[in-house]
Write a protein that holds these residues in place. Structure first.
Motif, mmCIF file in Angstrom:
data_model
loop_
_atom_site.group_PDB
_atom_site.id
_atom_site.type_symbol
_atom_site.label_atom_id
_atom_site.label_comp_id
_atom_site.label_asym_id
_atom_site.label_seq_id
_atom_site.Cartn_x
_atom_site.Cartn_y
_atom_site.Cartn_z
ATOM 1 N N LEU A 97 3.392 10.056 -4.155
ATOM 2 C CA LEU A 97 2.719 11.384 -4.611
ATOM 3 C C LEU A 97 3.818 12.268 -5.351
ATOM 4 C CD1 LEU A 97 0.328 13.235 -4.416
ATOM 5 C CD2 LEU A 97 1.637 14.396 -2.521
ATOM 6 N N LEU A 98 5.031 12.061 -4.980
ATOM 7 C CA LEU A 98 6.138 12.871 -5.562
ATOM 8 C C LEU A 98 6.291 12.353 -7.051
ATOM 9 C CD1 LEU A 98 8.234 13.716 -2.420
ATOM 10 C CD2 LEU A 98 6.819 15.331 -3.570
ATOM 11 N N ARG A 99 6.422 11.225 -7.099
ATOM 12 C CA ARG A 99 6.906 10.588 -8.274
ATOM 13 C C ARG A 99 5.607 10.692 -9.415
ATOM 14 N NH1 ARG A 99 6.504 5.511 -6.548
ATOM 15 N NH2 ARG A 99 4.643 4.884 -7.568
ATOM 16 N N HIS A 100 4.263 10.707 -8.977
ATOM 17 C CA HIS A 100 3.141 10.834 -9.851
ATOM 18 C C HIS A 100 3.304 12.491 -10.385
ATOM 19 C CE1 HIS A 100 1.936 7.038 -9.061
ATOM 20 N NE2 HIS A 100 1.286 7.163 -8.096
ATOM 21 N N ALA A 101 3.785 13.403 -9.376
ATOM 22 C CA ALA A 101 3.710 14.708 -9.699
ATOM 23 C C ALA A 101 5.035 15.088 -10.655
ATOM 24 C CB ALA A 101 3.552 15.545 -8.536
ATOM 25 N N GLY A 102 5.874 14.261 -10.722
ATOM 26 C CA GLY A 102 7.113 14.392 -11.466
ATOM 27 C C GLY A 102 8.110 15.177 -10.572
ATOM 28 N N VAL B 51 -2.559 13.772 -6.876
ATOM 29 C CA VAL B 51 -3.284 13.675 -5.765
ATOM 30 C C VAL B 51 -4.570 12.930 -5.867
ATOM 31 C CG1 VAL B 51 -4.946 15.283 -4.195
ATOM 32 C CG2 VAL B 51 -2.576 16.073 -4.687
ATOM 33 N N GLU B 52 -5.201 12.868 -7.102
ATOM 34 C CA GLU B 52 -6.209 12.100 -7.375
ATOM 35 C C GLU B 52 -6.000 10.510 -7.149
ATOM 36 O OE1 GLU B 52 -9.654 12.434 -7.570
ATOM 37 O OE2 GLU B 52 -9.142 14.406 -6.823
ATOM 38 N N ARG B 53 -4.767 10.112 -8.034
ATOM 39 C CA ARG B 53 -4.270 8.766 -8.133
ATOM 40 C C ARG B 53 -4.037 8.352 -6.651
ATOM 41 N NH1 ARG B 53 0.387 6.418 -12.105
ATOM 42 N NH2 ARG B 53 0.556 4.449 -10.814
ATOM 43 N N VAL B 54 -3.337 9.321 -5.633
ATOM 44 C CA VAL B 54 -2.920 8.648 -4.504
ATOM 45 C C VAL B 54 -4.371 8.507 -3.709
ATOM 46 C CG1 VAL B 54 -1.707 9.506 -2.435
ATOM 47 C CG2 VAL B 54 -0.737 9.543 -4.547
ATOM 48 N N ALA B 55 -5.256 9.456 -3.728
ATOM 49 C CA ALA B 55 -6.557 9.334 -3.095
ATOM 50 C C ALA B 55 -7.143 7.996 -3.275
ATOM 51 C CB ALA B 55 -7.257 10.554 -3.186
ATOM 52 N N SER C 189 12.662 15.603 -2.051
ATOM 53 C CA SER C 189 12.467 16.871 -1.738
ATOM 54 C C SER C 189 11.803 16.964 -0.335
ATOM 55 C CB SER C 189 11.662 17.695 -2.702
ATOM 56 O OG SER C 189 11.025 18.751 -2.186
ATOM 57 N N PRO C 190 12.343 17.653 0.593
ATOM 58 C CA PRO C 190 11.801 17.927 2.039
ATOM 59 C C PRO C 190 10.444 18.430 2.195
ATOM 60 C CG PRO C 190 13.773 19.502 1.753
ATOM 61 C CD PRO C 190 13.465 18.461 0.324
ATOM 62 N N ASP C 191 10.146 19.415 1.159
ATOM 63 C CA ASP C 191 8.867 20.404 1.294
ATOM 64 C C ASP C 191 7.886 19.737 -0.090
ATOM 65 O OD1 ASP C 191 9.110 21.626 3.478
ATOM 66 O OD2 ASP C 191 10.376 23.253 2.505
ATOM 67 N N GLY C 192 8.482 18.530 -0.415
ATOM 68 C CA GLY C 192 7.764 18.112 -1.733
ATOM 69 C C GLY C 192 6.191 18.032 -1.467
ATOM 70 N N TRP D 251 0.911 -1.272 0.007
ATOM 71 C CA TRP D 251 -0.024 0.024 0.047
ATOM 72 C C TRP D 251 0.847 1.420 -0.209
ATOM 73 C CZ3 TRP D 251 -3.986 1.760 4.505
ATOM 74 C CH2 TRP D 251 -4.602 2.818 3.814
ATOM 75 N N GLN D 252 1.850 1.109 0.686
ATOM 76 C CA GLN D 252 2.739 2.384 0.876
ATOM 77 C C GLN D 252 3.705 2.638 -0.388
ATOM 78 O OE1 GLN D 252 4.995 1.799 4.479
ATOM 79 N NE2 GLN D 252 6.848 1.693 3.321
ATOM 80 N N THR D 253 3.443 1.698 -1.410
ATOM 81 C CA THR D 253 4.141 1.961 -2.825
ATOM 82 C C THR D 253 3.090 2.977 -3.538
ATOM 83 O OG1 THR D 253 3.361 0.100 -3.958
ATOM 84 C CG2 THR D 253 5.556 -0.210 -2.899
ATOM 85 N N GLU D 254 1.902 3.081 -3.261
ATOM 86 C CA GLU D 254 0.911 3.905 -3.663
ATOM 87 C C GLU D 254 0.405 4.963 -2.973
ATOM 88 O OE1 GLU D 254 0.188 3.174 -6.829
ATOM 89 O OE2 GLU D 254 0.689 1.111 -7.238
ATOM 90 N N ILE D 255 0.636 5.105 -1.840
ATOM 91 C CA ILE D 255 0.220 6.297 -0.984
ATOM 92 C C ILE D 255 1.259 6.772 -0.274
ATOM 93 C CG2 ILE D 255 -2.346 5.212 -0.896
ATOM 94 C CD1 ILE D 255 -1.610 4.843 2.198
ATOM 95 N N GLY D 256 2.568 6.256 -0.355
ATOM 96 C CA GLY D 256 3.494 6.896 0.299
ATOM 97 C C GLY D 256 3.762 8.324 -0.029
ATOM 98 N N GLU D 257 4.703 9.255 0.564
ATOM 99 C CA GLU D 257 5.032 10.276 0.088
ATOM 100 C C GLU D 257 5.841 10.231 -1.187
ATOM 101 O OE1 GLU D 257 7.072 12.235 3.427
ATOM 102 O OE2 GLU D 257 5.395 12.793 4.328
ATOM 103 N N ALA D 258 6.553 9.226 -1.230
ATOM 104 C CA ALA D 258 7.358 8.921 -2.524
ATOM 105 C C ALA D 258 6.597 8.717 -3.579
ATOM 106 C CB ALA D 258 8.320 7.924 -2.408
#
Lengths: 410, 410
Positions: free
Chosen positions: A287-292, A319-323, A297-300, A278-285
């Motif tokens: 979100l950043l990956r999908h957003a390019g 955001v939609e994809r992670v949500a 990035s600490p404030d990413g 699950w965290q490969t789909e909703i973790g911070e990384a």
């Protein structure tokens, strides 16, 4: 020690007293339980009149009077007339917790070490923090936390009493095969903490998501809710699961590793060695990956959420994809543990807020109607301080179980 | 009523006494608790000497003697010298539960209605069953169960005492959109049961997997294990989750609907309206489909397992495929609730036994080492009777909480 968590908070916001040992409760034991019930009530609910305590705790008036007087004599509460008297007759004294009695709450977070003094009643009296080096182990955190604590302790009033010390731990390390070991508090850490905080009762330690969930259950957005899942998002994702007013700890206290629930077989490799967690789909990384963006990035995360709010289509799609995946996993948890409320904390708080409709839609699509119809989805209320506030609840446990057996001044 | 389940069995095989009300335990309350502890001990563990009760319950010798005498006077236990005396000195009397005191246990299963009289101590004294019509609702089961019960009651000894009635319910219906509603016991069913079994305390009802899991926890393969997941397989798949010695019930008692955890997004449509639910991969229909058999065949599962054992490659591949998905979902549950033991019941018992290596391999591949290393995987011990045995535990709850307040002869 860790197992203590499971008995701490039953029955929602007003945790009930612990079951007596089978060896039979003596009068002394009953008095101890009743003192604990009164102190716990004002600790959780704040200043309360004797009349209301009488009504809430089902004890008679004279018993409440005697218990409150004992707690006041021990310096744990004050008793004062109410500020405004509403009607004729002798007003009922108001019992308030005294913040001279405090808990030392600590948290070992991925990037920070934090220490707080939290008074009886739950107010943060002092809070200090320091950076945590990348790659440092939980053991490495003990000395800096002890130093922060010593700094704070030097500043306390002479009559202050430390009721206990507790620490919320997030700890990830790798085993010899390179797979992530989610450690949480282990024996070596416990021993080091006990040595560093030698005075007073043993240091209680628990998993960060469990403890933050406990805080939301006692004082946060889920106060009074007996069945909840608290989801904590950061680099990884984990949960504190409270059902029937008790933390679901599991064997060895390792429950709630929901970030490693496989939701997408054949998905991306996870740091744990598995795939599609699950965290490969909703973790911070993710979100950043999908957003390019740069995953380091600490404030990413904040930047992506701001860009999405401002209408940036790439950020919005990320955001939609992670949500969507967030709702997917929540549906599974709703089917498995049937919570009344799901609370989103850490960076998942803002992801949830930004994609709430998508999360709900996915949940409604996948979970059983009987399980999801009544589910409340809520952003966490206590923010970054949740782990410290929850740790303080742990640290107060000894005092609340046996109020007149208080420690020595710190 | 259903919520009562959550407080029933804490602390493994020897469930502890319930927490006293905050209003304070009287001497009478303490005596009641101690009587309950003694009776519960012999109910769960069988005949036990006074000396052993003294050691196990932490009460002193004279207290145990007085409690046992009171229980004997009430007709709940017998006290007799041990059959063989091992050493010199006065032998310690052996306290045994009396089966004149019994629970009426009922189960509403997909294809059968079953009723049993189960004596204090857990022995099945009488068991009768009847077919259940396909498509019949749980409400339709009340009259035939009442008739079976009446038949049995006519055959009991005149001094028999019915301690309570409880029913394990599996109930699936469809809502207006054609989606499956997993109902479990609802208010209408409770009312009908209360009316049909008017004498004595209210009828307790619970989900079949929860109750069968409770039985395995008290008397089965997981006796003494505090953290377990019991998986029940049939047309659907559900779980009884016990953590810290307590059933994880969830809001409204709907937890454990693990068959509807989505494991294969884009997989087959499920009767619940979702897609890729775990039971589409491990339910009986999945096994039959993979083996090329008629999914409606009543003996199909057994036939496939026999064929696989005899070396039939198609049947073997079908078992392997189901075992693989079984391990997949077990890995998720192990990460989420961190059990010590996973028990396989219903038709999953035999599927697990046939594919144990595959289940374990998949679990080891997917679950976190800290969560799975100590997990025991076990076939259920109590077979088809688990739900009845668990229901009896529920039905005895009132008696064990307050032994001298026994009901009237049935």
């Amino acid at each position: 020690m860790h197992r203590l968590l499971s008995g701490l908070h039953r029955g929602g916001g007003v945790p009930s007293v612990p079951a007596p040992p089978v060896s039979g409760a003596s009068q002394e034991e009953i008095r101890r339980q009743n003192l604990g019930a009164v102190l716990r009530y004002v600790h959780v609910h704040g200043p309360t009149s004797r009349a209301e305590l009488t009504a809430r705790l089902g004890l008679n008036r004279s018993t409440i009077g005697a218990l409150a007087a004992d707690l006041a004599a021990a310096g744990l509460v004050t008793e004062e007339p109410p500020a405004t008297v509403r009607r004729a007759g002798r007003p009922s004294l108001v019992v308030s917790p005294r913040t001279r009695v405090y808990a030392q709450a600590l948290s070992i977070e991925p990037d920070r070490l934090r220490a707080a003094r939290i008074g009886l009643g739950g107010r943060i009296l002092d809070l200090r923090e320091t950076d945590r080096d990348a790659g440092a182990s939980a053991l490495d955190a003990v000395a800096p936390l002890a130093a922060l604590t010593e700094e704070m302790t030097r500043a306390v009033e002479p009559d202050a009493v430390r009721a206990g010390v507790a620490v919320a731990v997030t700890d990830t390390s790798r085993d010899r095969d390179g797979r992530v070991r989610i450690g949480g508090p282990d024996e070596a850490l416990r021993a080091a903490l006990d040595a560093a905080f030698a005075a007073g009762p043993a240091v209680l330690a628990g998993d960060l998501a469990d403890i933050a969930g406990l805080a939301e259950h006692v004082r946060g957005v889920a106060a009074g809710v007996d069945d909840l899942v608290y989801l904590h998002g950061g680099a990884g994702v984990s949960a504190g699961i409270i059902i029937g007013g008790r933390l679901v700890m599991g064997h060895g206290g390792r429950s709630g590793k929901v970030g490693h629930m496989v939701v997408n077989p054949g998905g991306l490799p996870c740091e744990c060695g598995s795939r599609g967690c699950w965290q490969t789909e909703i973790g911070e990384a993710a979100l950043l990956r999908h957003a390019g963006r740069d995953p380091g990035s600490p404030d990413g995360v904040r930047e992506v959420l701001c860009a999405a709010a401002a209408g940036d289509p790439v950020a919005r799609a990320a955001v939609e994809r992670v949500a969507d995946w967030l709702g997917f996993g929540v549906a599974n948890l709703v089917n498995v543990v049937n919570p009344d409320t799901v609370v989103f904390g850490g960076s998942l708080r803002d992801v949830y807020t930004a994609g709430a409709d998508t999360v709900r839609r996915r949940l409604d699509e996948l979970a059983l109607p009987v399980s999801r119809e009544h589910v409340q989805l809520r952003p966490a209320a206590l923010g970054r301080d949740a782990a410290l506030i929850g740790a303080a609840e742990l640290a107060f446990a000894h005092l609340l179980a046996d109020p007149l057996n208080v420690g020595n001044p710190a």
